[in-house]
Each structure stands twice: as C-alpha cells, then as structure tokens.
Design a protein around this motif. Structure first.
Motif, PDB file in Angstrom:
ATOM      1  N   LEU A  86      37.604  36.729  66.016  1.00  0.00           N
ATOM      2  CA  LEU A  86      36.576  35.775  65.598  1.00  0.00           C
ATOM      3  C   LEU A  86      35.244  36.477  65.356  1.00  0.00           C
ATOM      4  O   LEU A  86      34.505  36.136  64.419  1.00  0.00           O
ATOM      5  N   GLY A  87      34.934  37.471  66.193  1.00  0.00           N
ATOM      6  CA  GLY A  87      33.721  38.249  65.967  1.00  0.00           C
ATOM      7  C   GLY A  87      33.779  39.013  64.653  1.00  0.00           C
ATOM      8  O   GLY A  87      32.786  39.094  63.919  1.00  0.00           O
ATOM      9  N   ALA A  88      34.971  39.558  64.340  1.00  0.00           N
ATOM     10  CA  ALA A  88      35.150  40.237  63.054  1.00  0.00           C
ATOM     11  C   ALA A  88      34.965  39.268  61.896  1.00  0.00           C
ATOM     12  O   ALA A  88      34.424  39.633  60.846  1.00  0.00           O
ATOM     13  N   GLY A  89      35.400  38.014  62.093  1.00  0.00           N
ATOM     14  CA  GLY A  89      35.204  37.001  61.057  1.00  0.00           C
ATOM     15  C   GLY A  89      33.733  36.715  60.810  1.00  0.00           C
ATOM     16  O   GLY A  89      33.302  36.561  59.660  1.00  0.00           O
ATOM     17  N   ALA A  90      32.953  36.656  61.896  1.00  0.00           N
ATOM     18  CA  ALA A  90      31.513  36.451  61.737  1.00  0.00           C
ATOM     19  C   ALA A  90      30.880  37.614  60.980  1.00  0.00           C
ATOM     20  O   ALA A  90      30.022  37.426  60.107  1.00  0.00           O
ATOM     21  N   MET A  91      31.324  38.837  61.297  1.00  0.00           N
ATOM     22  CA  MET A  91      30.805  40.003  60.589  1.00  0.00           C
ATOM     23  C   MET A  91      31.279  40.027  59.138  1.00  0.00           C
ATOM     24  O   MET A  91      30.572  40.530  58.256  1.00  0.00           O
ATOM     25  N   TRP A  92      32.457  39.484  58.865  1.00  0.00           N
ATOM     26  CA  TRP A  92      32.953  39.402  57.492  1.00  0.00           C
ATOM     27  C   TRP A  92      32.046  38.502  56.661  1.00  0.00           C
ATOM     28  O   TRP A  92      31.731  38.790  55.509  1.00  0.00           O
ATOM     29  N   ALA A  93      31.646  37.376  57.258  1.00  0.00           N
ATOM     30  CA  ALA A  93      30.713  36.488  56.557  1.00  0.00           C
ATOM     31  C   ALA A  93      29.391  37.208  56.277  1.00  0.00           C
ATOM     32  O   ALA A  93      28.831  37.106  55.180  1.00  0.00           O
ATOM     33  N   GLY A 139      35.119  47.697  63.480  1.00  0.00           N
ATOM     34  CA  GLY A 139      35.361  47.952  64.892  1.00  0.00           C
ATOM     35  C   GLY A 139      35.961  46.750  65.598  1.00  0.00           C
ATOM     36  O   GLY A 139      36.941  46.874  66.356  1.00  0.00           O
ATOM     37  N   LEU A 140      35.408  45.578  65.368  1.00  0.00           N
ATOM     38  CA  LEU A 140      35.923  44.368  66.006  1.00  0.00           C
ATOM     39  C   LEU A 140      37.330  44.043  65.535  1.00  0.00           C
ATOM     40  O   LEU A 140      38.194  43.648  66.328  1.00  0.00           O
ATOM     41  N   PHE A 141      37.599  44.226  64.232  1.00  0.00           N
ATOM     42  CA  PHE A 141      38.921  43.876  63.720  1.00  0.00           C
ATOM     43  C   PHE A 141      40.005  44.786  64.307  1.00  0.00           C
ATOM     44  O   PHE A 141      41.074  44.314  64.720  1.00  0.00           O
TER      45      PHE A 141
END
Length: 300
Positions: free
Chosen positions: A142-149, A76-78
């Motif tokens: 950046l939020g999508a990146g945090a969720m990716w981690a 969703g964020l991405f």
C-alpha cells in the motif's frame, strides 16, 4: 492512441523485468535489487541522454529531487512487499494508489465511473485471500501504491520542465544515491558478482529504463487521471502473462476481472479522446497553446 501504446508497452516491460527480479532477489535481497536496479538504470540513462546541468531553476531541481526520492521509495517499498507476499497480490494492492489518484484529480463524473470499474476488476483479480497475507507485506504494498501515485505526479512535472528524458536520468541518479547505501549494507560484496550484475542490468532496462521513459513520454500527452486508470492494466497484464508464459490457468472470475479492467481503461481513453478540438475544451486548449507558442517565440 499513441500514448496508450506507450503505457501498455511500459507495463509489458515491467512484467518481464519483475520476473527477472524475482530470480535475482535470493542473491541480493530486496534492497540489493532496488539499489542495483536504480544505479544501473541511472548509468544507462545518463550515458544515453547526457543531460545538461545548466539553465535550470531551483524549482526545476526541486522537482527532480522529489521525483528521484519517489522512485527510490516506490521501488524499495514494492520489493519489500514482494519479498513477503505473492507478486500478484503486491501488484494488486499497489495499483490502488493510481486508482485513488484518478478519483482525486478527476473533474468529470464519467472518469469516476471508469476508476470504479477498474477497481472492481482489480478486487476480482485478487481472488480474495488478503486476510491471509502478511500484514507487513500488505502495508509495504500500500505504501508503494501511494508512492506510485506520487510518481505519476512528479513524472508529469519533470517531463514538462526537462527535455526528452533528461529529467528522468537526473532523477534516477538521485534515487540511486539514496538507495545504494541501503543495498550495500544489506548485501555488501554480493552486489558486484558478475552474474548478479548481468541480471540486475536486465532488471534495470526492463523495469526502469524502458517503462519509465515510455511513461514519461505518455504523460506529456495524457492527463494524470487517464494515465492512473491505465495503470490498472498492470495486474491484468501480469495475470495474462502468467497464463501465456507460465501456464497459470485463468478462472472465469479472473477473465471477468481482466475484461473489467480493460473496458475501464478503454473508456477512460475514449473519454479523453472524445474531447474534440472543436469543443469547448478544445477551443480553450487552442487559445492556451497559441499563447504559449507566442510566448516561446517572443523569448527567441
């Protein structure tokens, strides 16, 4: 090198899926794409895996629910980011999450070197101009990146708790349940147009079913830190695909950036492979494997 091939294959699949998703977004909006992608991917995975629902602990189900929520949030964020800023910039910002995870969980100084080298390549590949990006879109990326981690962490845990891709299928169903209401609110009946469903099925297979399954298998054989560095290949693969398929020229800086990312990924993998079974780590792992095998045999 088998796990590396799985990661690269998943990255290639994601890039083709992203191209189809861009075609679909004007029809359904960002949330519509996410809801269709997760829902159709869940249907495919549940039909193929047919996971059993019995024999799992509360902790197992907690891991699946967390994994599913992470999948929904990451996608969703991405797509919210991709709706506001260029796709390349969104991928570049998103990949900072896995790189940060690599630095956090790594216990070897040399892995920090590979993460730093990959980060340098990602920054070069961005080509600058982040100050001209929509700040809301950048925040979503950046939020999508945090969720990716978080995805890397929960994918590895799910793979250890559930056989084959059963855990992924169940987590995808959880993510679909969370995302589908948002897509319905945004797009309504547009989600069930046959041509839209056809494109969404392609996105689901290319961007979810294939890559997530390949990554789940890879994470059973690669540590999270090495896998996270390999994720930095995503912007490089996107840039290379644009050069080969979309006739987008690569500058000398772009070529240098891709080289840095590839070298960093190769270095991270060679560092892991270099820990021979005969070494100290290998002996410890051998004793741990023997104990684990003996415990399983005792249970039988």
């Amino acid at each position: 090198m088998g796990p590396v091939a799985l990661v690269v294959g998943g990255a290639l699949s994601v890039q083709f899926g992203a191209a189809v998703a861009v075609m679909l977004m004007p029809r359904t909006g960002a949330l519509g794409v996410v809801s269709l992608r997760l829902a159709l991917a869940a249907v495919v995975l549940l039909a193929v895996c047919r996971p059993t629902l019995r024999g799992y602990s509360r902790a197992d189900w907690g891991t699946v629910v967390a994994f599913g929520a992470t999948l929904a949030a990451m996608n969703g964020l991405f797509y919210q980011a991709a709706d506001r800023i260029p796709l390349g910039a969104a991928v570049t910002l998103e990949v900072l999450g896995p790189l940060a995870l690599s630095v956090i969980v790594s216990r070897r100084v040399v892995n920090l070197l590979w993460a730093g080298l990959a980060l340098g390549g990602v920054v070069l590949l961005s080509g600058g101009g982040f100050d001209r990006l929509d700040p809301v879109g950048g925040a979503f990326a950046l939020g999508a990146g945090a969720m990716w981690a978080a995805y890397i962490v929960f994918s590895a845990r799910t793979g250890r708790r559930f056989p084959q891709a059963d855990g992924l299928a169940l987590a995808m169903a959880v993510g679909a349940v969370l995302a589908l209401p948002l897509g319905i609110v945004e797009s309504g009946s547009k989600l069930v147009v046959p041509s839209t469903l056809g494109l969404a099925l392609a996105v689901a297979v290319l961007s979810s079913v294939l890559p997530y399954t390949l990554e789940l298998l890879a994470l059973r054989r690669l540590p999270a830190s090495t896998f996270a560095v390999l994720m930095s290949l995503e912007p490089a693969i996107a840039a290379t695909a644009g050069f080969l398929l979309l006739d987008q020229a690569l500058s000398a800086t772009d070529a240098l950036a891709i080289t840095l990312v590839i070298v960093a990924s190769m270095g991270a993998v060679r560092t892991q492979v270099g820990r021979r079974p005969g070494g100290r780590t290998g002996r410890r792992r051998g004793r741990w494997t023997a104990r684990r095998t003996g415990a399983r045999a005792a249970k039988k």
